[in-house]
Design an enzyme around this catalytic site. Structure first.
Site, PDB file in Angstrom:
ATOM      1  N   ASP A 102       0.847  -1.194   0.000  1.00 44.56           N
ATOM      2  CA  ASP A 102       0.000   0.000   0.000  1.00 44.56           C
ATOM      3  C   ASP A 102       0.885   1.248   0.000  1.00 44.56           C
ATOM      4  O   ASP A 102       0.668   2.191   0.765  1.00 44.56           O
ATOM      5  CB  ASP A 102      -0.917  -0.028   1.230  1.00 44.56           C
ATOM      6  CG  ASP A 102      -1.920   1.121   1.253  1.00 44.56           C
ATOM      7  OD1 ASP A 102      -2.166   1.716   0.186  1.00 44.56           O
ATOM      8  OD2 ASP A 102      -2.435   1.438   2.341  1.00 44.56           O
ATOM      9  N   LEU A 103       1.895   1.230  -0.852  1.00 41.97           N
ATOM     10  CA  LEU A 103       2.849   2.340  -0.922  1.00 41.97           C
ATOM     11  C   LEU A 103       2.254   3.445  -1.787  1.00 41.97           C
ATOM     12  O   LEU A 103       2.266   3.392  -3.016  1.00 41.97           O
ATOM     13  CB  LEU A 103       4.178   1.853  -1.504  1.00 41.97           C
ATOM     14  CG  LEU A 103       4.910   0.811  -0.635  1.00 41.97           C
ATOM     15  CD1 LEU A 103       6.120   0.258  -1.374  1.00 41.97           C
ATOM     16  CD2 LEU A 103       5.332   1.429   0.691  1.00 41.97           C
ATOM     17  N   GLU A 104       1.728   4.475  -1.134  1.00 40.15           N
ATOM     18  CA  GLU A 104       1.003   5.529  -1.844  1.00 40.15           C
ATOM     19  C   GLU A 104       1.919   6.626  -2.365  1.00 40.15           C
ATOM     20  O   GLU A 104       1.451   7.566  -3.008  1.00 40.15           O
ATOM     21  CB  GLU A 104      -0.080   6.107  -0.925  1.00 40.15           C
ATOM     22  CG  GLU A 104      -1.104   5.050  -0.517  1.00 40.15           C
ATOM     23  CD  GLU A 104      -2.217   5.615   0.344  1.00 40.15           C
ATOM     24  OE1 GLU A 104      -2.310   6.852   0.471  1.00 40.15           O
ATOM     25  OE2 GLU A 104      -3.001   4.811   0.883  1.00 40.15           O
ATOM     26  N   ASN A 105       3.219   6.505  -2.110  1.00 40.79           N
ATOM     27  CA  ASN A 105       4.166   7.500  -2.616  1.00 40.79           C
ATOM     28  C   ASN A 105       5.041   6.935  -3.730  1.00 40.79           C
ATOM     29  O   ASN A 105       6.137   7.425  -3.979  1.00 40.79           O
ATOM     30  CB  ASN A 105       5.036   8.004  -1.463  1.00 40.79           C
ATOM     31  CG  ASN A 105       4.206   8.712  -0.397  1.00 40.79           C
ATOM     32  OD1 ASN A 105       3.462   9.626  -0.713  1.00 40.79           O
ATOM     33  ND2 ASN A 105       4.311   8.265   0.846  1.00 40.79           N
TER      34      ASN A 105
END
Length: 541
Positions: A365-368
């Protein structure tokens, strides 16, 4: 690309150099945008690569001879960036069709009828402004001979050579072989039985048993028939590692469990309702080692929840057939995997958490942003340690899954043989393109179904696609929809019912299900989301 009419003895493919085996002979591409390449190809040894630039959309055309008052079928195999296929000057209604980015070969097809005095038609492909290059091959304009003839009929292709075993896991074997001139597809045989048909010179056999040897052969196919099978090779799966063991049902509900108190209901793992099949513990923490992660239970914020009780609750959920995984990232996540060292550190540290806490797997869930090359390396390394029971989920934002060229989408396709499900976040989003090229805004059935269609037609299996929504208006800044909208979207995709204005061209009965942020916000609303969506997901075909 092809033109075809009602099949008669005299019907032929009236396109010339339809497979680009003679370079760009018979074709004209705008602004020098076209070239032939040897890879990727759908059939034969060459394909068209056309690159949009500036105000040029890389349009490649050919004028073909046709018969008046006749029906033709136009088709082509395409991949890469946005690709359009059409015919103009038909004398009746000109036609076109298109597809968004495709990681593998995909056939476009449409039909048209010529006018009473029409003796030639221009067929074309083109991409879209500012998008990535597209590839086209095996164009077909099939119908009555307009006097210009066509390319010679194909012959049965030769037997593929060079079949070799690549990477293996406890449940899969990757294979590759040499491209065969004139082939449009290949059949993979496992222990003598055909198990796959593919368009390229590689395939991955999945669903295999650990520590087991399998015999593989491959044949080449085209319109003329199938070649003899190749010599057999043996592939042996690796042993199953410890730590995994997740049993994800055919249709599953994923819920994020908060390891912090932000005003939502504080829960223990044991408080998560049975409607949730995958529980994603949110979140792991970055360490001082690049790519390394750890987990720190917020005992103080969770009312004195102890590590011992947490581990016992995880074990109890697993005993009940649920999967409990550790989520990496979130809005404030700072984990970066951008080289081989950090990929190794990530795999080692996640596996250590699986062993310590009993997690079944990992959620990305790496949103960057992420790097597809090294995230793929990290997850494959983790898979080799954990074995076939490893659960891998992903929760990209909508922008991350608009195109197969995006890093998240590439990662999902790279690990397709070990990926459990992608639960894209259909919230906190601006307007996005659907698979039909139209723009949709969040908050509707159409937003869910038209965007899911990109993943479903872009290379993921339906079992690897889920719909991620907030459990309540407090769960996200925007994008909350009622459980009824969620269920209608599930029905539209799986059954073809309860659709909005967008209706997929086919149904996806094996669609995995739905996800929510979070089990805590759901509990704050009396579990209204899971009580409505859970049984609906579990009741899908």
């Amino acid at each position: 690309m092809g033109i075809s009419g009602t099949a008669q003895a005299a019907d032929i493919n009236v396109a010339k150099n339809a497979g680009f085996e003679s370079g760009l002979a018979n074709w004209t591409c705008s602004a020098g945008s076209g070239a032939t390449v040897s890879s990727p190809v759908h059939g034969g040894a060459s394909a068209l690569k056309a690159t949009p630039a500036g105000q040029d959309n890389a349009k490649c055309t050919q004028t073909v001879s046709v018969k008046p008052n006749s029906t033709y079928t136009l088709s082509a195999w395409v991949q890469g960036g946005y690709t359009y296929l059409g015919a103009s000057g038909t004398g009746t209604t000109d036609v076109s069709t298109w597809t968004p980015d495709s990681a593998g070969w995909k056939q476009l097809s449409t039909t048209f009828t010529t006018g009473g005095s029409t003796t030639s038609v221009t067929v074309y492909t083109h991409g879209w402004y500012g998008q990535t290059p597209y590839f086209a091959d095996d164009v077909s304009v099939f119908g009555p001979d307009g006097g210009g003839g066509g390319d010679p009929d194909p012959v049965v292709p030769a037997t593929p050579a060079g079949l070799a075993v690549g990477s293996v896991t406890s449940s899969s074997v990757a294979l590759s072989w040499s491209t065969v001139t004139g082939a449009t597809g290949y059949n993979l045989y496992q222990n003598g039985a055909k198990v796959q048909s593919v368009s390229g010179a590689s395939a991955t056999a999945t669903g295999l048993n650990a520590s087991t040897s399998y015999s593989f052969q491959v044949s080449a196919t085209n319109a003329a028939g199938e070649s003899a099978k190749s010599s057999a090779v043996t592939g042996t799966t690796s042993a199953s590692g410890g730590g995994g063991g997740g049993t994800v049902p055919k249709h599953a509900v994923t819920g994020y469990w908060q390891n912090f108190n932000n005003g939502a209901t504080v829960q223990k793992i044991s408080d998560v309702p049975a409607n949730y099949d995958i529980i994603a513990v949110s979140f792991a923490d970055a360490t001082g080692t690049p790519g390394g992660v750890t987990f720190n239970l917020d005992s103080a914020g969770l009312g004195g929840y102890t590590v011992a009780q947490f581990k016992a609750d995880v074990a109890a959920k697993k005993a009940a057939g649920k999967s409990v995984i550790i989520s990496i990232g979130g809005q404030n996540g700072t984990v970066t995997i951008n080289d081989a060292t950090s990929a190794t550190n990530f795999a080692n540290s996640v596996y250590a958490l699986m062993q310590e806490y009993g997690f079944n797997g990992v959620d990305i869930d790496l949103e960057n942003g992420l790097n597809a090359t090294y995230m793929t390396q990290a997850l494959r390394s983790l898979s080799s340690k954990a074995g076939s029971g490893l659960v891998i989920t992903m929760a990209p934002q909508t922008i991350d899954m608009q195109s197969t060229s995006n890093e998240y989408f590439k990662t999902a396709l790279n690990i397709k043989d070990i990926l459990t499900v992608v639960n894209m976040q259909y919230y906190n989003s601006g307007s996005m393109l659907g698979c039909d090229g139209k723009v949709y805004s969040q908050g509707s059935v159409d937003f869910l179904t038209a965007l899911a269609c990109i993943q479903l037609e872009g290379g993921l299996t339906p079992a690897q696609v889920g719909l991620g929504l907030p459990a309540s208006t407090s769960g996200a800044g925007s994008g909350y929809v009622s459980p009824t909208i969620v269920n209608n979207a599930l029905d539209c995709l799986a059954r073809g019912t309860n659709c909005g204005s967008f209706k997929p061209s086919r149904t996806y009965p094996s669609l995995r299900g739905a996800m929510t942020w979070s089990t805590n916000w759901d509990a704050k609303s009396g579990n209204a989301w899971s009580n409505a969506v859970g049984p609906h997901v579990h009741g899908l075909p």
